[in-house]
Design an enzyme around this catalytic site. Sequence first.
Site, PDB file in Angstrom:
ATOM      1  CD  GLU A  32      -2.904   0.950   2.396  1.00 32.26           C
ATOM      2  OE1 GLU A  32      -2.784   0.044   3.239  1.00 32.26           O
ATOM      3  OE2 GLU A  32      -3.724   1.874   2.483  1.00 32.26           O
ATOM      4  NE  ARG A 257       3.201  -8.129  10.332  1.00 34.63           N
ATOM      5  CZ  ARG A 257       2.758  -7.329   9.364  1.00 34.63           C
ATOM      6  NH1 ARG A 257       1.906  -7.771   8.478  1.00 34.63           N
ATOM      7  NH2 ARG A 257       3.165  -6.075   9.296  1.00 34.63           N
ATOM      8  CE  LYS A 267       3.292   0.089   4.560  1.00 38.03           C
ATOM      9  NZ  LYS A 267       2.140  -0.069   3.662  1.00 38.03           N
TER      10      LYS A 267
HETATM   11  P1  ATP Z   1       2.732  -2.573   8.497  1.00 34.84           P
HETATM   12  O1  ATP Z   1       2.040  -3.648   9.264  1.00 34.84           O
HETATM   13  O2  ATP Z   1       4.177  -2.421   8.804  1.00 34.84           O
HETATM   14  O3  ATP Z   1       2.039  -1.281   8.596  1.00 34.84           O
HETATM   15  P2  ATP Z   1       1.499  -3.525   6.108  1.00 34.84           P
HETATM   16  O4  ATP Z   1       1.408  -4.982   6.185  1.00 34.84           O
HETATM   17  O5  ATP Z   1       0.298  -2.742   6.401  1.00 34.84           O
HETATM   18  O6  ATP Z   1       2.740  -3.039   6.980  1.00 34.84           O
HETATM   19  P3  ATP Z   1       1.536  -3.420   3.234  1.00 34.84           P
HETATM   20  O7  ATP Z   1       1.921  -2.307   2.343  1.00 34.84           O
HETATM   21  O8  ATP Z   1       0.120  -3.824   3.277  1.00 34.84           O
HETATM   22  O9  ATP Z   1       2.043  -3.045   4.693  1.00 34.84           O
HETATM   23  O10 ATP Z   1       2.478  -4.656   2.985  1.00 34.84           O
HETATM   24  C1  ATP Z   1       2.787  -5.240   1.760  1.00 34.84           C
HETATM   25  C2  ATP Z   1       3.113  -6.679   1.998  1.00 34.84           C
HETATM   26  O11 ATP Z   1       4.206  -6.811   2.915  1.00 34.84           O
HETATM   27  C3  ATP Z   1       1.948  -7.403   2.623  1.00 34.84           C
HETATM   28  O12 ATP Z   1       1.740  -8.612   1.910  1.00 34.84           O
HETATM   29  C4  ATP Z   1       2.364  -7.677   4.025  1.00 34.84           C
HETATM   30  O13 ATP Z   1       1.819  -8.854   4.470  1.00 34.84           O
HETATM   31  C5  ATP Z   1       3.888  -7.752   3.905  1.00 34.84           C
HETATM   32  N1  ATP Z   1       4.543  -7.429   5.184  1.00 34.84           N
HETATM   33  C6  ATP Z   1       4.493  -6.276   5.860  1.00 34.84           C
HETATM   34  N2  ATP Z   1       5.191  -6.345   7.007  1.00 34.84           N
HETATM   35  C7  ATP Z   1       5.702  -7.594   7.071  1.00 34.84           C
HETATM   36  C8  ATP Z   1       6.520  -8.304   8.007  1.00 34.84           C
HETATM   37  N3  ATP Z   1       6.955  -7.724   9.129  1.00 34.84           N
HETATM   38  N4  ATP Z   1       6.857  -9.577   7.733  1.00 34.84           N
HETATM   39  C9  ATP Z   1       6.441 -10.158   6.601  1.00 34.84           C
HETATM   40  N5  ATP Z   1       5.680  -9.558   5.678  1.00 34.84           N
HETATM   41  C10 ATP Z   1       5.298  -8.295   5.896  1.00 34.84           C
HETATM   42 MG    MG Z   2      -1.467  -3.612   5.083  1.00 29.44          MG
END
Ligand code: ATP
Ligand code: MG
Length: 547
Positions: A32, A257, A267
């Site tokens: 995102e 994760r 984020k």
């Molecule tokens: P955050 O939780 O840090 O705000 P997010 O998951 O909302 O991050 P996205 O932009 O939706 O951020 O993430 C893109 C991809 O990265 C998604 O498929 C998400 O599952 C993966 N992702 C984000 N953080 C992690 C993590 N710590 N470990 C593994 N995959 C991750």
């Molecule tokens: Mg997300």
Amino acid sequence: MMNETSNFIKTIMQKELETGVVDHILTRFPPEPNAYLHIGHARAIVTNFELAKHFNGETNLRFDDTNPVKEDAEYVDAIRKDLEWLGYTPRIVVYGSSYFEKTYEKAILLIKKGLAFVCDLTQEEISEYRGDDKTPGKDSPYRNRSIEENLKLFEEMRDGKYPNGSKTLRAKIDMASPNINMRDPVIYRIIHINHHQTGDKWCIYPMYDFAHPLQDSFEGITHSLCSLEYEDHRPLYDWVINNCEVEHKPRQIEFGRLGITNMIMSKRYLKQLVDENLVTGYDDPRMPTLVGLKRRGFTPNSIKEFILSTGLSKINSTVDYEMLEHFVRDDLKLKASRPMAVLHPLKVVITNYPEGKVEELTALNNNENEELGSRTLTFSRNIYIDQEDFIEEKPNKHWKRLSVGLEVRLMHAYFIKCEEVIYNEDGSIKELHCTYDPATKSGTGFNERKPNGTIHFVDAATAVPAQFNIFEPLMLDAKVSSDNFKERMNPNSWVKLNGFVERSLIDTKPLDHYQFVRCGYYVTDYDSSKEKLVFNQTVSLKSSFGK
Ligand code: ATP
Ligand code: MG
């Protein structure tokens, strides 16, 4: 490159290819664009790209831009650069928003099938009606609107007739489902806002849970890999795929994760650190963002190897920060040259060395990799050594550096012996007076006596002033709690030292990597200039990890 032992997704893909469930692999990374990527995202990136690559498949980069409130084009560019930096080229770069029309048509289809309805409940009412783990939900009073009425209202929603939040489109599934995500989830909401890609074209936006499976399907994604928190959303993912009459049916698989000790990774919190000026920006070298790690001197290769070494399983895991450090040392060991830098300068006058004379010495750039060539150093009467290499009081026999009466080897140069300490009026040390022995020149094979250790130096006549940024983890606690992370920040996370580096570094460029002999791995910072070089410490030389 893929970790053989612990990648359950690879096993699934292998089996599906063998049994003909799929005939190729196409994955996607769907960030995102609402923040910079962090090292947790690197797990998703590396997993998607490396798995696809392993099976000769490809990976799409899809910006999940269905929530325009928090998104911005700045992040789109940043994410593209991050991916390029990691060395991954997507098959295509797409925006979820480019499927808005097709997604809208699928919503119409659901309405026509009696599987979606326009609901007038407010957000609060929807939550109230939803129930919880123990209580089943209650049907919305708008659930039984006729198909015609729903079609008309939904079209009016699209046309902008209704204000934000006044109506939603909801899937008609089951308000008593044990899975709360299945209790008539909202699939469209009204947001009157300018979208960074579609401008003012739309004022209704699909929810992630509706848009994502459809986008995966439109693109022909075979395996939609996501982190564990989406596991409970999989039934809804499958419901959308099974009810929207799509041609291609992708499969969602969740993985754990990645967390790292002493790092805050979400984020949301990274944004707070930046917005509240608790760090210098997203690319602050202490940040777990990819731009921060890059500025700190981490290499794409070290990040990939680190991610792969953590394996992939169905549980969230937290990995020791030292493991990341281990991989960057490993990567730079033979690639970085090893110049000399003095971080805490102590002036030394070599009293028997002729005044005005400057001698040139040759040094290998990396004594473990001769391919990196050699460079010229200078030596003259005034040099700097590190304060930590001198001890004022009489040392015990374990001291392997300089002290009054002791002789040490200056790396690449001569043996020097400390004769006298010269003090300032306030009692602090002004300089050391030493003598050198011309017979001990490096490379001549001199072996008549052993020095009391080897220390490094820079020639004061040619040295270049430099600032050294030394870092410790931003967070004091290995297990960071999001409740109090701002109170638990390490006050010593960034220490600035002023010293000198040898002349050969005058033309250094941002992101050049070095191992400063006996000091650690450093990288040239973006703020470095010829007048004042600036280096960031990537990692110290040693750690206890893996020993
Ligand atoms: P955050 O939780 O840090 O705000 P997010 O998951 O909302 O991050 P996205 O932009 O939706 O951020 O993430 C893109 C991809 O990265 C998604 O498929 C998400 O599952 C993966 N992702 C984000 N953080 C992690 C993590 N710590 N470990 C593994 N995959 C991750
Ligand atoms: Mg997300």
